[in-house]
Design a protein around this motif. Structure first.
Motif, PDB file in Angstrom:
ATOM      1  N   ALA A 162      -3.481  -3.024 -17.083  1.00 60.10           N
ATOM      2  CA  ALA A 162      -4.537  -2.022 -17.252  1.00 60.10           C
ATOM      3  C   ALA A 162      -5.757  -2.445 -16.453  1.00 60.10           C
ATOM      4  N   ASP A 163      -6.123  -1.634 -15.462  1.00 65.59           N
ATOM      5  CA  ASP A 163      -7.303  -1.898 -14.639  1.00 65.59           C
ATOM      6  C   ASP A 163      -8.497  -1.221 -15.300  1.00 65.59           C
ATOM      7  N   LEU A 164      -9.371  -2.016 -15.926  1.00 63.04           N
ATOM      8  CA  LEU A 164     -10.487  -1.463 -16.693  1.00 63.04           C
ATOM      9  C   LEU A 164     -11.744  -1.275 -15.851  1.00 63.04           C
ATOM     10  N   ASP A 165     -11.691  -1.610 -14.573  1.00 61.76           N
ATOM     11  CA  ASP A 165     -12.834  -1.394 -13.684  1.00 61.76           C
ATOM     12  C   ASP A 165     -12.697  -0.009 -13.062  1.00 61.76           C
ATOM     13  N   LEU A 166     -13.132   1.004 -13.807  1.00 61.24           N
ATOM     14  CA  LEU A 166     -12.875   2.381 -13.399  1.00 61.24           C
ATOM     15  C   LEU A 166     -13.544   2.744 -12.081  1.00 61.24           C
ATOM     16  N   ALA A 167     -14.683   2.160 -11.787  1.00 64.80           N
ATOM     17  CA  ALA A 167     -15.399   2.523 -10.562  1.00 64.80           C
ATOM     18  C   ALA A 167     -14.859   1.814  -9.324  1.00 64.80           C
ATOM     19  N   PHE A 168     -14.522   0.533  -9.456  1.00 67.37           N
ATOM     20  CA  PHE A 168     -14.182  -0.264  -8.280  1.00 67.37           C
ATOM     21  C   PHE A 168     -12.860  -1.010  -8.420  1.00 67.37           C
ATOM     22  N   GLY A 169     -11.987  -0.581  -9.298  1.00 63.01           N
ATOM     23  CA  GLY A 169     -10.725  -1.277  -9.518  1.00 63.01           C
ATOM     24  C   GLY A 169      -9.847  -1.317  -8.276  1.00 63.01           C
ATOM     25  N   THR A 170      -9.087  -2.412  -8.140  1.00 66.51           N
ATOM     26  CA  THR A 170      -8.277  -2.612  -6.930  1.00 66.51           C
ATOM     27  C   THR A 170      -6.776  -2.715  -7.198  1.00 66.51           C
ATOM     28  N   ALA A 171      -6.352  -2.504  -8.435  1.00 67.75           N
ATOM     29  CA  ALA A 171      -4.924  -2.642  -8.731  1.00 67.75           C
ATOM     30  C   ALA A 171      -4.092  -1.675  -7.902  1.00 67.75           C
ATOM     31  N   ASN A 172      -4.586  -0.453  -7.708  1.00 69.37           N
ATOM     32  CA  ASN A 172      -3.817   0.525  -6.917  1.00 69.37           C
ATOM     33  C   ASN A 172      -3.670   0.070  -5.469  1.00 69.37           C
ATOM     34  N   LEU A 173      -4.705  -0.588  -4.930  1.00 68.68           N
ATOM     35  CA  LEU A 173      -4.610  -1.104  -3.561  1.00 68.68           C
ATOM     36  C   LEU A 173      -3.658  -2.295  -3.485  1.00 68.68           C
ATOM     37  N   ASN A 174      -3.786  -3.212  -4.427  1.00 65.67           N
ATOM     38  CA  ASN A 174      -2.974  -4.431  -4.373  1.00 65.67           C
ATOM     39  C   ASN A 174      -1.491  -4.152  -4.544  1.00 65.67           C
ATOM     40  N   PHE A 175      -1.159  -3.067  -5.251  1.00 68.92           N
ATOM     41  CA  PHE A 175       0.248  -2.706  -5.436  1.00 68.92           C
ATOM     42  C   PHE A 175       0.671  -1.558  -4.521  1.00 68.92           C
TER      43      PHE A 175
END
Length: 428
Positions: free
Chosen positions: A201-214
């Motif tokens: 769960a990526d809780l950094d809604l404004a600047f989260g990077t999980a979508n980029l890393n995967f």
């Protein structure tokens, strides 16, 4: 009526040619969570029953594998691989042999693995002995599909039971220390190493990077969950999850600035609860902010991992986090510490032993600075374990995965060894 009594009644009716009754209200059993199940059969009857279970809609999220053999076959298989969340083992052995075989299995079994025995002897004394030895359930063959799914449901979906999953929160002592990168890699490592279902769960809604890393850009994610708590259930969660690998799913952050993201203190707690009830492990990528909701997320997590780089500002912030979280969680173990980006050229650093001394802790891992390794993985949308599986960093991530899931303890490090390591890194 106990499970053992029910099984005896079912067996009697089967011998008389009557159809066995369905125990309880089978139709009302909730869908089972994302768990891994291995079934070992000694008779074709159980094999066919498990095959029928695999086709049932309630088992849609279950990773089920059906194997030939009994308890000893399971012990042999898992002597070299991690055990699943649940083992269903059929046996026709006598009580003494069964207990001896279970002793061998216990030597290779992960501590969180549950065991259900399908036996062919109606023996109350054996049932009690098995329960005393940690077996979750003993049922007497023949068993129906309703029996199997009902038993799994009792173990993992009991509404009065504690949440199934173990939650691991990663937070940085400062921005830019690599906490998110380590959280994503750790989630992938857990799912890959242990074949365990993981939700990130990526809780950094404004600047989260999980979508980029995967390298994954889902249209929905955690924003829909946090803004629609009244809709949150297993079905809605399934719609929001993006598949990253065979055993890893992600609640991605929108990573957009079309609105501000101000939340009440309890905003994320319903999400954490539903995630924990639907996966054995959840990894929470918590942003480096100190608000009511981040404090409550950290307090609710089973394990906290703080990532820091070896400088003075990070030491100050890490000390503040350790002191505050120890007060907020007096009955939990202190946070775990990862020192990241160690050995950066021309940067003055605090040695790990000096950094950890005021914290009264040992570092969970010391990750060297390697811009090429991490940069190439990030630009390729791969995890370190995929792009450089034999690298020392991949080995460190594997060790982190073992510790945060309770499979290993933090190893104490000798100060001399740490100084030598920093010396070597400084000469690069």
């Amino acid at each position: 009526m106990t499970n053992l009594d029910y099984a005896l009644e079912q067996e009697t009716q089967s011998e008389q040619g009557q159809e066995a009754p369905v125990r309880g209200d089978f139709e009302r059993i909730r869908p089972l969570p994302r768990i891994s199940v291995h079934a070992f059969f000694e008779t074709e009857g159980l094999a066919k029953t498990m095959e029928r279970c695999a086709e049932d809609r309630r088992m849609a999220k279950v990773n089920l594998r059906i194997n030939s053999g009994g308890v000893s076959a399971a012990a042999n298989m898992f002597s070299a691989s991690p055990t699943p969340n649940l083992l269903i083992l059929e046996t026709r052995a006598d009580a003494q042999t069964l207990l001896a075989e279970l002793g061998d299995l216990a030597g290779v079994c992960d501590p969180d693995t549950r065991v259900v025995i399908v036996g062919h002897v109606n023996d109350v004394a054996l049932y009690r002995e098995l329960v005393r030895n940690g077996v979750s359930e003993y049922i007497v063959a023949p068993v129906s599909m309703a029996d199997v799914i009902g038993v799994i449901s009792t173990i993992f979906v009991d509404p009065d039971a504690a949440p199934l999953g173990r939650s691991i929160a990663f937070v940085g002592a400062k921005g830019g220390v690599g906490s998110s990168t380590l959280a994503h890699n750790c989630a992938w490592s857990i799912s890959s190493l242990f074949s365990s279902e993981v939700i990130l769960a990526d809780l950094d809604l404004a600047f989260g990077t999980a979508n980029l890393n995967f390298d994954n850009d889902p249209t929905q994610g955690i924003a829909e969950a946090v803004y629609s708590p009244d809709r949150l259930d297993e079905v809605f969660l399934d719609r929001l999850l993006a598949k990253c690998s065979e055993h890893l799913s992600m609640l991605a952050a929108p990573s957009m600035l079309d609105r501000t993201y101000d939340f009440a203190g309890d905003a994320f707690l319903p999400i954490l609860d539903i995630i924990q009830r639907n996966a054995p492990v959840s990894v929470l990528d918590v942003p480096h902010v100190w608000t009511d909701w981040t404090q409550k997320v950290l307090c609710a997590a089973d394990e906290i991992v703080i990532t820091a780089t070896p400088d003075l500002a990070n030491l100050r912030n890490t000390k503040n986090l350790f002191d505050t979280l120890r007060k907020l969680r007096p009955n939990d173990r202190p946070p775990l510490l990862i020192l990241n980006q160690v050995g950066m050229a021309k940067r003055p650093e605090i040695s790990p032993d000096v950094f950890c001394e005021p914290l009264e802790t040992e570092p969970l891992a010391i990750i060297p600075f390697d811009a090429v390794l991490f940069g190439e993985a990030a630009n390729s949308g791969l995890m370190i374990g995929e792009s450089s599986a034999k690298s020392p960093v991949a080995e460190s991530l594997s060790q982190i995965a073992h510790v945060v899931t309770g499979r290993a303890e933090v190893k104490k490090r000798r100060k001399a060894g740490l100084s030598s390591l920093i010396g070597l890194l400084g000469r690069k």
